[in-house]
Design an enzyme around this catalytic site. Structure first.
Site, PDB file in Angstrom:
ATOM      1  N   ASP A 105       7.322   6.494  -6.054  1.00 43.53           N
ATOM      2  CA  ASP A 105       6.142   5.997  -5.333  1.00 43.53           C
ATOM      3  C   ASP A 105       4.821   6.499  -5.941  1.00 43.53           C
ATOM      4  O   ASP A 105       3.975   7.085  -5.227  1.00 43.53           O
ATOM      5  CB  ASP A 105       6.180   6.457  -3.859  1.00 43.53           C
ATOM      6  N   GLU A 157       6.534  -3.513   1.879  1.00 39.26           N
ATOM      7  CA  GLU A 157       5.960  -2.156   1.855  1.00 39.26           C
ATOM      8  C   GLU A 157       5.169  -1.967   0.564  1.00 39.26           C
ATOM      9  O   GLU A 157       5.004  -2.890  -0.210  1.00 39.26           O
ATOM     10  CB  GLU A 157       7.073  -1.095   1.960  1.00 39.26           C
TER      11      GLU A 157
END
Ligand code: FUB
Length: 371
Positions: free
Chosen positions: A61, A268
């Site tokens: 991420d 997301e």
């Protein structure tokens, strides 16, 4: 006699053979050092593009930023918690953050150690998921999601005088925050906006009424898909200046993307960047594993879907950031090649990103088939 002469000749022959082998070997060594050097330079470039940036830890991420002319990467820190995989992402049980930096693309990647540790966040119980960072007036802000004591995802902030931390967490999460994957965009007029949200484990589907519900509620397949959120940040960057608003994503006909449109609707990993006065809202489509993008003419949208910028990578999740550095644009992302395909053990990578003349982004395929 003859034998002796032969043996002398044999020795001479063997000696000269040895000499030529040694000299040949020396030449070969020289060649191989040169070609090794060449290869190393090529490999280095390859590694910049294809290899994990960090191999000391598993990282995921990545949110990349340029601070003080250096590239800083704010990733999640994956580890093997032993928790079985499920659709809620319980196996992503991360409990601290490390910050990485580079003086140049392809240069040494420095791990600055623990920047924030779960026990130092008073309100958080578990799961330090995808973070982001921002700078304002010499203070650095680390934004991060974590589950609170009631197992509800909230967004926290921690501050430091250094981009690499260590960061000191606020005692409470940001008021009015929920779900996961904060991405804080600084607009050219000096305003900051937080984009956030994630479905399934990210709990966005539990906020449809505006209040948290333990039940998951998804719109019908032909209804508008769940919306990511955007909120302007307060001047202190520790609070929202407004109630979060829906981010609307339209198709080519001006209609909202629907729940059933799994290839294009939001899941997301929101990120916003600006290129030639256009706002690019990019995100993961989740169970179809693409990073796609939509463009708009202001930070609130609506944004119109444009296409895929990163095809599925090895591993279930796909999560990215986009940053300009020394006149070039880079995509940061992760995959599971270092762990040979383990969903919850990912590694951050980077590659150059290219625009076409019309502002569209060229699709990147970074899939490693056989790690
Ligand atoms: O790392 C945990 C979660 O996985 C992130 O918050 C999502 O974006 C996905 O990458």
């Amino acid at each position: 006699m003859i034998q002796k002469k032969n043996s002398f000749l044999d020795k001479l022959l063997i000696f000269s053979l040895l000499c030529s082998i040694i000299s040949c070997k020396n030449n070969t060594d020289k060649d191989s050092v040169e070609s090794d050097e060449k290869q190393t330079a090529e490999e280095k470039n390859e590694n910049t593009i294809k290899g994990p940036l960090a191999t000391d830890l598993y990282t995921a991420d990545p949110s990349a930023h340029v601070f003080n002319d250096k590239l800083y990467v704010y990733p999640s820190h994956d580890y093997d918690s032993g928790i079985p995989e499920d659709d809620l992402g319980s196996h992503f049980a991360m409990k601290d953050y490390h910050v990485y930096s580079m003086d140049s693309v392809g240069g040494e990647v420095i791990d600055h150690g623990i920047a924030l540790d779960l026990p130092d966040v008073p309100w958080a119980k578990m799961q330090l998921w995808a973070p982001d960072a921002a700078e304002k007036d010499g203070t650095y802000y680390l934004f991060f999601p974590a589950k609170d004591k009631d197992s509800i995802f909230r967004m926290g902030v921690a501050t430091s005088k250094n981009p690499q931390g260590p960061f000191t967490a606020e005692k409470e999460p940001i008021k009015g925050s929920f779900s996961i994957d904060p991405a804080v965009f600084e607009d050219t007029d000096g305003e900051y906006y937080m984009y956030f949200g994630g479905i399934w484990g990210g709990q966005l589907q539990r906020w449809s009424s505006g209040e948290y519900s333990k039940e998951d509620t998804y719109p019908a397949d032909d209804a508008p898909a769940l919306h990511p959120k955007v909120a302007k940040m307060g001047d202190d960057l520790l609070s929202f200046a407004e109630t979060p608003k829906d981010v609307i994503i339209l198709d080519e006909n001006g209609k909202e993307l629907t729940t059933g449109d799994n290839d294009r609707r939001f899941f997301e990993a929101a990120w916003v960047h600006k290129y030639k006065d256009k706002y690019y809202f990019s995100y993961s489509t989740g169970d179809t594993h693409n990073i796609v993008y939509a463009t708009g003419d202001n930070p609130y949208g609506p944004f119109t879907y444009q296409g895929v910028l990163l095809k599925p990578v090895l591993g279930w999740t796909n999560h990215h950031s986009i940053v300009e550095y020394n006149g070039k644009w880079y995509l940061f992302f992760h995959d599971s090649s270092l762990s040979k395909g383990k969903t919850y053990l990912r590694s951050v990578k980077m590659t150059e990103l290219h625009y076409n003349d019309d502002g569209s982004i060229q699709t990147i395929d970074a899939k490693v088939e056989n790690p």
